[in-house]
Design a protein around this motif. Structure first.
Motif, mmCIF file in Angstrom:
data_model
loop_
_atom_site.group_PDB
_atom_site.id
_atom_site.type_symbol
_atom_site.label_atom_id
_atom_site.label_comp_id
_atom_site.label_asym_id
_atom_site.label_seq_id
_atom_site.Cartn_x
_atom_site.Cartn_y
_atom_site.Cartn_z
ATOM 1 N N ALA A 197 10.857 2.871 -4.332
ATOM 2 C CA ALA A 197 10.638 1.682 -5.152
ATOM 3 C C ALA A 197 10.558 2.137 -6.596
ATOM 4 C CB ALA A 197 9.354 0.968 -4.758
ATOM 5 N N THR A 198 11.058 1.316 -7.493
ATOM 6 C CA THR A 198 10.963 1.656 -8.905
ATOM 7 C C THR A 198 9.947 0.782 -9.622
ATOM 8 O OG1 THR A 198 12.844 0.221 -9.361
ATOM 9 C CG2 THR A 198 13.283 2.581 -9.097
ATOM 10 N N ARG A 199 9.659 -0.380 -9.068
ATOM 11 C CA ARG A 199 8.632 -1.241 -9.654
ATOM 12 C C ARG A 199 8.129 -2.200 -8.586
ATOM 13 N NH1 ARG A 199 9.385 -6.140 -12.398
ATOM 14 N NH2 ARG A 199 8.157 -5.250 -14.061
ATOM 15 N N PHE A 200 6.978 -2.776 -8.860
ATOM 16 C CA PHE A 200 6.374 -3.761 -7.972
ATOM 17 C C PHE A 200 6.215 -5.057 -8.749
ATOM 18 C CE2 PHE A 200 5.148 0.336 -6.313
ATOM 19 C CZ PHE A 200 5.364 0.172 -4.953
ATOM 20 N N PRO A 201 6.263 -6.215 -8.083
ATOM 21 C CA PRO A 201 6.056 -7.478 -8.797
ATOM 22 C C PRO A 201 4.743 -7.443 -9.587
ATOM 23 C CG PRO A 201 6.814 -7.900 -6.563
ATOM 24 C CD PRO A 201 6.523 -6.424 -6.660
ATOM 25 N N LEU A 202 4.782 -7.968 -10.802
ATOM 26 C CA LEU A 202 3.619 -7.896 -11.679
ATOM 27 C C LEU A 202 2.430 -8.688 -11.147
ATOM 28 C CD1 LEU A 202 5.379 -8.167 -15.150
ATOM 29 C CD2 LEU A 202 4.584 -6.110 -13.953
ATOM 30 N N ASP A 203 2.680 -9.697 -10.313
ATOM 31 C CA ASP A 203 1.583 -10.516 -9.797
ATOM 32 C C ASP A 203 1.075 -10.037 -8.438
ATOM 33 O OD1 ASP A 203 3.845 -11.187 -8.358
ATOM 34 O OD2 ASP A 203 3.440 -13.343 -8.369
ATOM 35 N N ARG A 204 1.488 -8.848 -8.024
ATOM 36 C CA ARG A 204 1.098 -8.332 -6.711
ATOM 37 C C ARG A 204 0.317 -7.034 -6.856
ATOM 38 N NH1 ARG A 204 5.918 -7.737 -3.316
ATOM 39 N NH2 ARG A 204 5.695 -9.972 -3.230
ATOM 40 N N PRO A 205 -0.991 -7.058 -6.591
ATOM 41 C CA PRO A 205 -1.744 -5.804 -6.622
ATOM 42 C C PRO A 205 -1.264 -4.848 -5.528
ATOM 43 C CG PRO A 205 -3.221 -7.704 -6.505
ATOM 44 C CD PRO A 205 -1.830 -8.195 -6.289
ATOM 45 N N VAL A 206 -1.030 -3.617 -5.913
ATOM 46 C CA VAL A 206 -0.644 -2.569 -4.964
ATOM 47 C C VAL A 206 -1.576 -1.395 -5.207
ATOM 48 C CG1 VAL A 206 1.178 -0.985 -4.231
ATOM 49 C CG2 VAL A 206 1.769 -3.300 -4.963
ATOM 50 N N PHE A 207 -2.250 -0.964 -4.149
ATOM 51 C CA PHE A 207 -3.172 0.167 -4.230
ATOM 52 C C PHE A 207 -2.551 1.348 -3.505
ATOM 53 C CE2 PHE A 207 -6.573 2.794 -2.511
ATOM 54 C CZ PHE A 207 -7.303 3.056 -3.655
ATOM 55 N N VAL A 208 -2.527 2.496 -4.164
ATOM 56 C CA VAL A 208 -1.956 3.707 -3.586
ATOM 57 C C VAL A 208 -3.064 4.749 -3.448
ATOM 58 C CG1 VAL A 208 -0.257 5.549 -3.891
ATOM 59 C CG2 VAL A 208 0.270 3.230 -4.677
ATOM 60 N N ALA A 209 -3.201 5.324 -2.260
ATOM 61 C CA ALA A 209 -4.197 6.378 -2.031
ATOM 62 C C ALA A 209 -3.484 7.652 -1.614
ATOM 63 C CB ALA A 209 -5.183 5.947 -0.942
ATOM 64 N N ARG A 210 -4.010 8.778 -2.075
ATOM 65 C CA ARG A 210 -3.454 10.080 -1.684
ATOM 66 C C ARG A 210 -4.584 11.084 -1.508
ATOM 67 N NH1 ARG A 210 -3.596 13.632 -5.902
ATOM 68 N NH2 ARG A 210 -1.766 14.897 -5.912
ATOM 69 N N ALA A 211 -4.307 12.132 -0.754
ATOM 70 C CA ALA A 211 -5.287 13.192 -0.542
ATOM 71 C C ALA A 211 -5.008 14.309 -1.544
ATOM 72 C CB ALA A 211 -5.204 13.728 0.879
ATOM 73 N N GLY A 212 -6.014 14.704 -2.295
ATOM 74 C CA GLY A 212 -5.828 15.673 -3.364
ATOM 75 C C GLY A 212 -5.474 17.072 -2.919
ATOM 76 N N LEU A 213 -5.970 17.513 -1.794
ATOM 77 C CA LEU A 213 -5.775 18.905 -1.401
ATOM 78 C C LEU A 213 -4.960 19.055 -0.117
ATOM 79 C CD1 LEU A 213 -9.346 20.257 -2.184
ATOM 80 C CD2 LEU A 213 -7.277 20.494 -3.564
#
Length: 135
Positions: free
Chosen positions: A92-108
């Motif tokens: 994906a290159t962008r998400f709709p501006l009116d749609r919250p998208v939360f991204v989680a990742r593991a640091g280690l």
């Protein structure tokens, strides 16, 4: 087991939870996307019977399923109001501006996966407001 547990956690908060399982991991991404769209179609057709509001739904994807979930989260799918991408990446290159998208990742954890998640967040941020990302 973890996916079922997440659906139970969602329903314990008064939301509808659907645990989608891909039919066959050897299927193409396009086949998997069509499967997801068929699921959404079924839910729309049966929304009244199921007691769900398909004008207001969210997508939660994690791990390898994020390769399906990310493009869906970035799509113009009617009724899709938010998305959570948990420990996965996709195209994906962008998400709709009116749609919250939360991204989680593991640091280690896996370096290549973290790079892919970071690249997703950077591409989306370059095209619009920054995505919330938890490490």
């Amino acid at each position: 087991v973890q996916y079922v547990g997440w659906s139970k956690a969602v329903t314990s908060r008064g939301l509808a939870g659907v645990n989608y399982q891909a039919h066959d991991p050897r299927r193409t991404m396009e086949d998997s996307r069509k499967d997801f769209e068929a699921l959404v179609g079924y839910l729309r057709t049966n929304a009244a019977t199921l007691g769900i509001d398909m004008d207001n739904f969210a997508v939660w994807s994690c791990s390898a399923n994020s390769s399906i979930g990310v493009p869906i989260a970035a799509s113009d799918m009617a009724g899709l109001r938010s998305a959570v991408i948990y420990y996965g990446a996709g195209e994906a290159t962008r998400f709709p501006l009116d749609r919250p998208v939360f991204v989680a990742r593991a640091g280690l954890d896996n370096t290549s996966l973290n790079r892919a998640i970071d690249a997703l967040v950077a591409r989306a941020a370059a095209a619009g407001p920054p995505l919330p990302c938890a490490v």
